[in-house]
Design an enzyme around this catalytic site. Sequence first.
Site, PDB file in Angstrom:
ATOM      1  CB  VAL A 256       6.207   6.449  12.046  1.00  0.00           C
ATOM      2  CG1 VAL A 256       5.248   7.507  12.603  1.00  0.00           C
ATOM      3  CG2 VAL A 256       6.903   6.976  10.792  1.00  0.00           C
TER       4      VAL A 256
ATOM      5  CB  SER B 184       8.154  -3.526  -2.339  1.00  0.00           C
ATOM      6  OG  SER B 184       7.290  -3.724  -3.422  1.00  0.00           O
TER       7      SER B 184
ATOM      8  NE  ARG C 146       4.128   5.575 -12.336  1.00  0.00           N
ATOM      9  CZ  ARG C 146       3.246   4.779 -11.722  1.00  0.00           C
ATOM     10  NH1 ARG C 146       1.979   4.801 -12.083  1.00  0.00           N
ATOM     11  NH2 ARG C 146       3.621   3.959 -10.771  1.00  0.00           N
TER      12      ARG C 146
ATOM     13  CE1 TYR D  97     -19.222 -26.268 -25.188  1.00  0.00           C
ATOM     14  CE2 TYR D  97     -20.635 -25.299 -26.863  1.00  0.00           C
ATOM     15  CZ  TYR D  97     -19.981 -26.396 -26.335  1.00  0.00           C
ATOM     16  OH  TYR D  97     -20.099 -27.617 -26.962  1.00  0.00           O
TER      17      TYR D  97
ATOM     18  CD1 TRP E 199     -26.187 -26.140 -19.977  1.00  0.00           C
ATOM     19  CD2 TRP E 199     -26.665 -24.146 -19.086  1.00  0.00           C
ATOM     20  NE1 TRP E 199     -27.380 -25.698 -20.504  1.00  0.00           N
ATOM     21  CE2 TRP E 199     -27.712 -24.489 -19.976  1.00  0.00           C
ATOM     22  CE3 TRP E 199     -26.745 -22.925 -18.405  1.00  0.00           C
ATOM     23  CZ2 TRP E 199     -28.816 -23.657 -20.210  1.00  0.00           C
ATOM     24  CZ3 TRP E 199     -27.844 -22.109 -18.636  1.00  0.00           C
ATOM     25  CH2 TRP E 199     -28.861 -22.468 -19.526  1.00  0.00           C
TER      26      TRP E 199
ATOM     27  CB  ALA F 122      -0.935  -0.003   1.210  1.00  0.00           C
TER      28      ALA F 122
ATOM     29  CB  CYS G 112       0.682 -14.168  -1.596  1.00  0.00           C
ATOM     30  SG  CYS G 112      -0.475 -13.038  -0.847  1.00  0.00           S
TER      31      CYS G 112
ATOM     32  CG  ASN H 167      -0.341  -3.958  -4.771  1.00  0.00           C
ATOM     33  OD1 ASN H 167       0.698  -3.456  -5.179  1.00  0.00           O
ATOM     34  ND2 ASN H 167      -0.353  -5.076  -4.068  1.00  0.00           N
TER      35      ASN H 167
END
Lengths: 482, 482
Positions: free
Chosen positions: A81, A40, A23, A456, A464, A13, A44, A334
């Site tokens: 901090v 960073s 940017r 499909y 289906w 984040a 996962c 993110n």
Amino acid sequence: MTDPFVVIGGDAAGLSAASKLKRERPDRDVIVFEKGSWVSYAQCGMPYYVKGEVESLRDLLSLTPEAVADRGIDLRRRHEVVAVNTADRTVTVESESTRFERSYGDLIVATGAHAVADPIAGGDLTGAFTMHSMDAAAALRAFLTPPNAVGTDIEKGGVVPDLEYVDAERVERYAEMEPPTGVAIVGGGYVGVEMAEAFSAHDLDVHLFQRPDRLLPEFGQAVGETVEATLVDHGVDVRIGTEVERLAGTDRVEAVVTADERVSVDLALIGIGVRPNAGIVDDTPIERGASGAIATDEYGRTTAGRVFAAGDCAEMRHAVTGEPDWVPLGLTANRAGRAIGSTVAGDPTPVGEIAGTAAVKAFDQECGRTGILDHGRAREAGFDPVSETVTAGSRSGYYPGAAETTVTLTADRETGRLLGGSIVGTDRAAIRIDTLATALESDLTVPKLERLDLAYAPPFSPVWDPVLVAAKVLNGRLSDAE
Amino acid sequence: MTDPFVVIGGDAAGLSAASKLKRERPDRDVIVFEKGSWVSYAQCGMPYYVKGEVESLRDLLSLTPEAVADRGIDLRRRHEVVAVNTADRTVTVESESTRFERSYGDLIVATGAHAVADPIAGGDLTGAFTMHSMDAAAALRAFLTPPNAVGTDIEKGGVVPDLEYVDAERVERYAEMEPPTGVAIVGGGYVGVEMAEAFSAHDLDVHLFQRPDRLLPEFGQAVGETVEATLVDHGVDVRIGTEVERLAGTDRVEAVVTADERVSVDLALIGIGVRPNAGIVDDTPIERGASGAIATDEYGRTTAGRVFAAGDCAEMRHAVTGEPDWVPLGLTANRAGRAIGSTVAGDPTPVGEIAGTAAVKAFDQECGRTGILDHGRAREAGFDPVSETVTAGSRSGYYPGAAETTVTLTADRETGRLLGGSIVGTDRAAIRIDTLATALESDLTVPKLERLDLAYAPPFSPVWDPVLVAAKVLNGRLSDAE
């Protein structure tokens, strides 16, 4: 000169916000304070690093500190901090050698979450791990790798020395130990299930202890049962409804102790959940929500002016209930960070809603879930939930590779609105959850879901799709109830 | 006693309607007139039967005539409806031995489509095929199978004798011929691309001639180029922008002739499109739409009272334009037939809209498309189209098996509304098109698409799914244009 955009926390984040602002507005100063050494990284991915499928810890770094600096961001690692003063618009920062205050023009709290380990006595023994840091992953893999395993995929300790920010002392300590032979996994959520696969790849005796009545509770009953059967098929000793009272041992983990039993192991992995790192806002006007995470609005703004929060420390609005919720996941962090970067740059951008969409791999089973499956939770949110679970083929039945795919859908009886869904199967199952996640964000009803024009083609999906079959069955039930 | 529900055509749409009505209203008489011998077969599976991946023609039957009868449906094969009289509510039926009239209470026209072959001179030579019937598929596989290939997967002719309704004479004639060594595929749409893979599996020299400027034109440029490169990689001789003037030969196909060249082949597969079988409604008040297919409303009703139409012979409303359109696909036929069965049973059920969602496999490439990609068509429908194409990873970059996935999105510049999309890649790409198909049906804008809470797990999807990456890039372009 505007005061800088100050970012607390150098992971998904925080760095997304920092990068996006820089940017869009290269003129703005951006400072990121990260209390640890790592920035960073792909949390996962850690189970796959421990498993050995991902070769190097370095592969899990999304951005190196150098790459962050190249973006013009002033990154201060090992700077914590310790206080926020919203009246003066300052933060107080501590590093090993110094303590100072820094003014901010805008601030984002992106302090993440931490793994819960404390409730388990013995969680501080050698051989006990949580999976919430790169250092833990490095130490764990070092522990698992046989000494002198040069020439194999995994060289004992050989994967880490080129990363200066790893906790080398801890890694080396574990590298010198004999590899474990038995492991207890405490907790059967994502981490527990993924780590069961990782440990099995190292030929350990794996015992998984889950206090609730099924694995992956957030994924619903059908997924939990399928995953349990799969783990058992792969030799994992799964103990459902079994609470671990403590880890036993003098210095090292020697056993896990339950009410009935003592199981000898020399490694314990505790994956019983995470909690938001939100303590920093206590004694400030920045409010926490009911979950304990920081309350935010649709732009990620906290209750204090020019202070944002995002990622695992923050609440977001749930797509189904419209209420604040806390679901710490990577995409959320993110996306919210990036949106806040845009907003601070002068282009107000909503952080989006969360549907709690998640996927997890359990050996060959692909699992996905989204929205609200749990009936108790649905009722709390004012719905009258009704669910159906169906099993259908992943491809045309005559096409090789077709596999059973089990879909659960939950809808509101009165309005027919889809509330949530889950899926499990071995053939492209997980990615199908995105159809339901997209439907949720559009408040689609089950009759409309049933009429979706999905793809499909015999090699990929039957006429289906399993999602449509489930919608058809649930829709039939909703009609009967009329 | 109500007159029966009469169904013209015993494939997907017709039998779905018949079965649904009979299930809901067992008291209603249902008669299905099918002019051919086959009912309810999986046309989309035929390329895989010819390839040899599907063992038996029988595997492609969704329902046998016996199973249809078991549902209480009066199925009359080899009975052709030659006239409809909407004033008297009768149909005129011809079979080999008789001609009679039959009254209907409700009627559904589900006559399907036919493959276009006529424009190619020589299309009637021995060795020239279209892929629009089970008999053609059976004959083609018999032709491809070496004589006396007993003991292999494919026994010459041995796959058909147990099906009484196959055209045995045709199959046996091809079974006796020497297998072909070179094949010309005329047309580079779905059928052409799938058959290139099928013929390559039999080690034929495969030449594919495509008149338009790319393969799979409906899938957009990025997919067409990727598929072309893949076919070339697999040894297919792909001729883009090349029109076949005629097939040459005395009795048998000996060559294809283009403006510049004559290419010797002993087999030709013509796949240049299909047209609706809608002639039956001429000289009746049942109107055809601009496409030539039968015009229908949201319940599948034609312009004549109590007459429905569905499947490959009927138009449906397009989800993006809201206008009638003709996209003959399997799910559409099944869904519309089923909805009409419900409506006739007394439960008015919309047939749904079509988005033109389709998927196709080209060797290892999975392709998907949905909605409106073509800018000319988008402009005709009143949109100001803007597109972006991006290539992103299918999984987290560090996870084994991540593959490039190329996504094209088209949106309306003014409203930001998503109009269509396509995808191509080797790793679970096709199924991701369902996310876009779902978004289309909800009229989602690109900013909302970018904020979808899709699933992230390293083995299945990166943090930013390729669809989200494309939305991000297109959204940036839409913002710049403001």
